[in-house]
Design a protein around this motif. Structure first.
Motif, PDB file in Angstrom:
ATOM      1  N   ARG A  25      -8.309   0.346  -3.091  1.00 23.13           N
ATOM      2  CA  ARG A  25      -7.755   1.256  -4.104  1.00 23.13           C
ATOM      3  C   ARG A  25      -8.415   1.015  -5.462  1.00 23.13           C
ATOM      4  NH1 ARG A  25      -2.933   4.372  -4.117  1.00 23.13           N
ATOM      5  NH2 ARG A  25      -2.102   4.505  -2.023  1.00 23.13           N
TER       6      ARG A  25
ATOM      7  N   GLU B  10       0.838  -1.203   0.000  1.00 19.07           N
ATOM      8  CA  GLU B  10       0.000   0.000   0.000  1.00 19.07           C
ATOM      9  C   GLU B  10       0.874   1.254   0.000  1.00 19.07           C
ATOM     10  OE1 GLU B  10      -3.406   2.217  -0.116  1.00 19.07           O
ATOM     11  OE2 GLU B  10      -3.556   0.050   0.083  1.00 19.07           O
TER      12      GLU B  10
ATOM     13  N   PHE C 172       0.251   4.050  -8.548  1.00 16.76           N
ATOM     14  CA  PHE C 172      -0.526   2.829  -8.322  1.00 16.76           C
ATOM     15  C   PHE C 172      -0.549   2.009  -9.600  1.00 16.76           C
ATOM     16  CE2 PHE C 172      -4.955   0.910  -7.716  1.00 16.76           C
ATOM     17  CZ  PHE C 172      -4.466  -0.175  -7.019  1.00 16.76           C
TER      18      PHE C 172
END
Length: 177
Positions: A114, A75, A82
């Motif tokens: 996410r 994370e 990302f």
């Protein structure tokens, strides 16, 4: 035991890695019947070394939750980047691809919150080969979904370590109960 827990990361691998019972580490099966999660030490030069059973057993005996540490590390590694590619049509994100330099692109598909933020309407997952993952909006029509499924198929056929053909329900990419 390796001292720096900040270098442990999860990685999705085929369950077949342990088909003969010789895999040196632990595998946590995913709901998807062909995949599991294992863990790696990721060094500064981006080399990976799988955690072995002795290391994970020692951490467990010491009360160290290496699985939680690995997810937290993953994370944190996504703070700046990302996904590496995306396709947006008419202001709507259709696809996000994960071919990250650290080799953990597919691991990012374990970060459901996410992904949900990218695709609040839901998403499907493609893992054509070990270094490439994809999330595709579930609200796309059949033609667009078919096009992304074809892209996954081509990457699967040409991949260095083929994983899965096609697009799959996101629910299959969580750790099995």
């Amino acid at each position: 035991m390796h001292e720096d827990l900040s270098t442990i990361f999860p990685i999705i691998v085929p369950r077949s890695y342990d088909e003969h019972g010789t895999w040196p580490g632990h595998l946590a099966p995913l709901v998807h019947p062909e995949l599991a999660v294992t863990w790696v030490w990721l060094d500064d030069d981006q080399t990976m070394r799988y955690l072995n059973k002795e290391e994970t057993d020692a951490m467990a005996a010491e009360g160290v939750d290496f699985r939680a540490a690995a997810l937290a590390n993953l994370e944190a590694s996504c703070a700046e980047v990302f996904h590496t590619h995306e396709k947006v049509v008419g202001g709507v994100r259709e696809m996000a691809a994960f071919m990250n330099d650290d080799g953990l692109g597919t691991s990012r598909l374990l970060l459901g919150k996410r992904l949900q933020a990218l695709f609040p309407e839901g998403f499907l997952i493609g893992i054509p080969e070990r270094s490439c993952g994809m999330a595709v909006s579930a609200r796309l029509g059949a033609a667009a979904l078919g096009g992304y499924a074809d892209l996954v198929r081509r990457c699967h056929v040409d991949g260095n370590v083929p994983m899965l053909d096609g697009l799959h329900a996101a629910e299959q990419f969580v750790t099995a109960p």
